[in-house]
Design an enzyme around this catalytic site. Structure first.
Site, short mmCIF file in Angstrom:
data_model
loop_
_atom_site.label_atom_id
_atom_site.label_comp_id
_atom_site.label_asym_id
_atom_site.label_seq_id
_atom_site.Cartn_x
_atom_site.Cartn_y
_atom_site.Cartn_z
N CYS A 1 -2.36 0.78 9.97
CA CYS A 1 -3.34 -0.25 9.56
C CYS A 1 -4.24 -0.70 10.69
O CYS A 1 -5.33 -1.21 10.45
CB CYS A 1 -2.65 -1.52 9.07
SG CYS A 1 -1.07 -1.32 8.37
N HIS B 1 0.84 -1.21 0.00
CA HIS B 1 0.00 0.00 0.00
C HIS B 1 0.87 1.25 0.00
O HIS B 1 2.00 1.23 0.50
CB HIS B 1 -0.84 0.07 1.29
CG HIS B 1 -1.92 -0.95 1.41
ND1 HIS B 1 -2.10 -1.74 2.52
CD2 HIS B 1 -2.93 -1.29 0.56
CE1 HIS B 1 -3.14 -2.53 2.37
NE2 HIS B 1 -3.66 -2.27 1.17
#
Ligand code: CIR
Length: 254
Positions: A247, A158
């Site tokens: 996250c 990501h």
């Protein structure tokens, strides 16, 4: 209280979390580290709202990927990994219960880990997990923001694996991870951390306090040189599943 942080501790099924390198994962260790992370969020000033661990979702602790929040609006994500799509509704329900207006994607894919807000810009990683339709959904939901595509290297999960904005006005980036033009014109100072500590470019903070993954002394020192207060938290159990610090929470600021 600076806002709320939504989290979900890992369950035993975390041992089956998605990962690119098939290293063993220890759910007990992850649970202990999650508790330390939650303590860290409280130290930052957040009220922590914890969803119960859910054995249906091996990767369910990585709640950040399931929504993108701007103020009191959110886009519920549609993960670029099909095995993670069922998580979204549980997170969307928790956001609605907190008074957030939630919209969904009509098509395409979007992982929250690919989205970083910097001022009036949403940087959106063009990774294997987020596509053009995902970017269009963000542009529709947040018309007041510029949506800017950022290329992400094929070996990077990501966008936010290698950059983050832990405190107002500061963009932290791993050395060599992005071309300079990716961040052109953004109203932030930039702190580059050494490539050997690249994983630590993903930081969570508030005010002058910043959580840093243990084992990244140069990053902690660079933050302290800027007058910030780094606090080390253990997080290697999440790194084993390609996760990092942002996250593990979705932050709601009033
Ligand atoms: C996944 O592959 O989706 C998880 N094992 C890791 C997700 C990490 N999330 C993030 O960086 N925002």
């Amino acid at each position: 209280m600076v806002g709320r942080a939504l989290v979900r501790p890992p369950g035993d099924s975390f041992r089956h979390a998605i990962r690119r390198v098939p290293a063993p994962i220890d759910p007990e260790r992850a649970r202990a580290q999650h508790a330390a992370y939650v303590e860290g969020l409280r130290w930052l000033g957040f009220e922590v709202v914890a969803l119960p661990a859910d054995e249906r979702f091996p990767d369910g602790c990585f709640v950040e990927d399931q929504a993108v929040i701007v103020g009191d609006r959110a886009v519920s994500a549609r993960s670029g990994h099909p095995d993670r799509r069922a998580e979204a509704e549980t997170v969307a329900a928790a956001l609605r219960a907190s008074g957030v207006g939630v919209t969904t994607l009509d098509d395409g894919v979007l992982d929250g880990g690919d989205v970083l807000r910097v001022g009036s810009t949403l940087l959106v990683g063009d990774s294997g997990r987020t596509d053009a339709a995902g970017r269009r959904a963000l542009a529709r939901a947040f018309p007041e923001l510029e949506v800017r595509r950022v290329a992400v290297a094929a070996d990077t999960l990501h966008l936010k694996c290698l950059c983050s904005c832990p405190v107002d006005g500061l963009l932290v980036v791993a050395e060599g991870a992005f071309p300079a033009e990716a961040f052109a014109g953004l109203p932030v100072a930039r702190l580059t951390i050494p490539a050997e500590e690249a994983w630590a470019a993903n930081l969570v903070g508030e005010g002058r306090r910043v959580l840093v993954g243990e084992g990244h002394p140069r990053t902690a020192a660079l933050l302290a040189e800027r007058g910030l207060e780094p606090r080390l938290v253990p997080a290697d159990a999440f790194r084993a599943a390609d996760g990092s610090l942002t996250c593990l929470s979705l932050l709601l600021r009033p």
